[in-house]
Scaffold this motif. Structure first.
Motif, PDB file in Angstrom:
ATOM      1  N   MET A 240       3.053  -6.547  -2.129  1.00 58.22           N
ATOM      2  CA  MET A 240       2.380  -7.172  -0.993  1.00 58.22           C
ATOM      3  C   MET A 240       3.451  -7.654  -0.002  1.00 58.22           C
ATOM      4  SD  MET A 240      -0.249 -10.426  -0.989  1.00 58.22           S
ATOM      5  CE  MET A 240      -1.559  -9.584  -1.827  1.00 58.22           C
ATOM      6  N   SER A 241       3.254  -7.389   1.276  1.00 58.57           N
ATOM      7  CA  SER A 241       4.230  -7.751   2.309  1.00 58.57           C
ATOM      8  C   SER A 241       4.184  -9.253   2.613  1.00 58.57           C
ATOM      9  CB  SER A 241       3.931  -6.970   3.589  1.00 58.57           C
ATOM     10  OG  SER A 241       2.760  -7.474   4.203  1.00 58.57           O
ATOM     11  N   PHE A 242       5.247  -9.736   3.272  1.00 57.61           N
ATOM     12  CA  PHE A 242       5.271 -11.137   3.709  1.00 57.61           C
ATOM     13  C   PHE A 242       4.090 -11.415   4.638  1.00 57.61           C
ATOM     14  CE2 PHE A 242      10.079 -11.534   3.014  1.00 57.61           C
ATOM     15  CZ  PHE A 242       9.906 -12.264   1.853  1.00 57.61           C
ATOM     16  N   ALA A 243       3.776 -10.463   5.524  1.00 61.49           N
ATOM     17  CA  ALA A 243       2.669 -10.667   6.469  1.00 61.49           C
ATOM     18  C   ALA A 243       1.341 -10.827   5.737  1.00 61.49           C
ATOM     19  CB  ALA A 243       2.602  -9.516   7.461  1.00 61.49           C
ATOM     20  N   GLU A 244       1.152 -10.090   4.649  1.00 61.73           N
ATOM     21  CA  GLU A 244      -0.087 -10.214   3.871  1.00 61.73           C
ATOM     22  C   GLU A 244      -0.104 -11.510   3.068  1.00 61.73           C
ATOM     23  OE1 GLU A 244      -1.106  -5.559   2.960  1.00 61.73           O
ATOM     24  OE2 GLU A 244       0.546  -6.497   1.858  1.00 61.73           O
ATOM     25  N   ARG A 245       1.049 -11.925   2.580  1.00 64.79           N
ATOM     26  CA  ARG A 245       1.127 -13.144   1.776  1.00 64.79           C
ATOM     27  C   ARG A 245       1.094 -14.411   2.619  1.00 64.79           C
ATOM     28  NH1 ARG A 245       6.221 -12.221  -1.005  1.00 64.79           N
ATOM     29  NH2 ARG A 245       5.956 -14.274  -1.898  1.00 64.79           N
TER      30      ARG A 245
END
Length: 178
Positions: free
Chosen positions: A1-6
């Motif tokens: 999971m990407s930083f943007a999603e997290r």
């Protein structure tokens, strides 16, 4: 999971009306000449330092870069002015809010315009002084090192994205040990 999603609140494009800025966060660091502001997630052990200003807002120490000042010089000056702190050990760059201003001219004559960046970093610090409270800056009434959960709650008084920034800083600066 990407930083943007997290960290969706941190990565959602936003409007900072107080500065006439459209901003978006990225872990991609800006070019040095675009950095107009530097802010620090300060750690004293496992605690996070926040500063309460005269508006009763809890904020991260940091502020505007002066003419001819390096990012590191700005970081150190702002820590002293707002938190009575100094860094110990390396500073970790977390990312930046890349901003576009709709103001007719830059906030300060030496700043880039209309594109600029607010740099966010994390550092271990010692609190060995008092805020100097220059007349042209926020007036800091209290500096306190909070446990993580309390820091998240207090930081939200300065922006809904800040608890996610503190969480990211904790993850990157204080990685879990196996």
């Amino acid at each position: 999971m990407s930083f943007a999603e997290r960290y969706p609140l941190l990565h959602t494009p936003a409007r900072w009306e107080w500065g006439g800025l459209d901003v978006r966060f990225s872990t991609e660091l800006p070019a040095d000449e675009l950095v107009t502001n530097v802010h620090v997630v300060c750690f004293v052990g496992e605690r996070i330092v926040l500063c309460r200003d005269d508006r009763d807002v809890w904020l991260l120490p940091g502020g505007t870069r002066e003419a001819g000042e390096s990012v590191d010089e700005c970081l150190r000056r702002e820590l002293r002015e707002e938190a009575g702190a100094r860094p110990v050990g390396p500073v970790r760059w977390l990312g930046a809010h890349h901003a576009t201003s709709d103001a007719p001219e830059p906030y300060r004559p030496w700043q880039p315009h209309p594109h600029k960046a607010w740099l966010w970093c994390a550092a271990d610090v010692v609190l060995d002084g008092s805020p100097t409270n220059p007349a042209d800056a926020e007036q800091i009434l209290e500096v306190r090192a909070f446990a993580f959960e309390d820091a998240l709650e207090h930081a939200a008084t300065d922006g809904v994205h800040l608890p996610e920034l503190l969480t990211l800083a904790t993850e990157l600066h204080r990685p879990a040990r196996p």
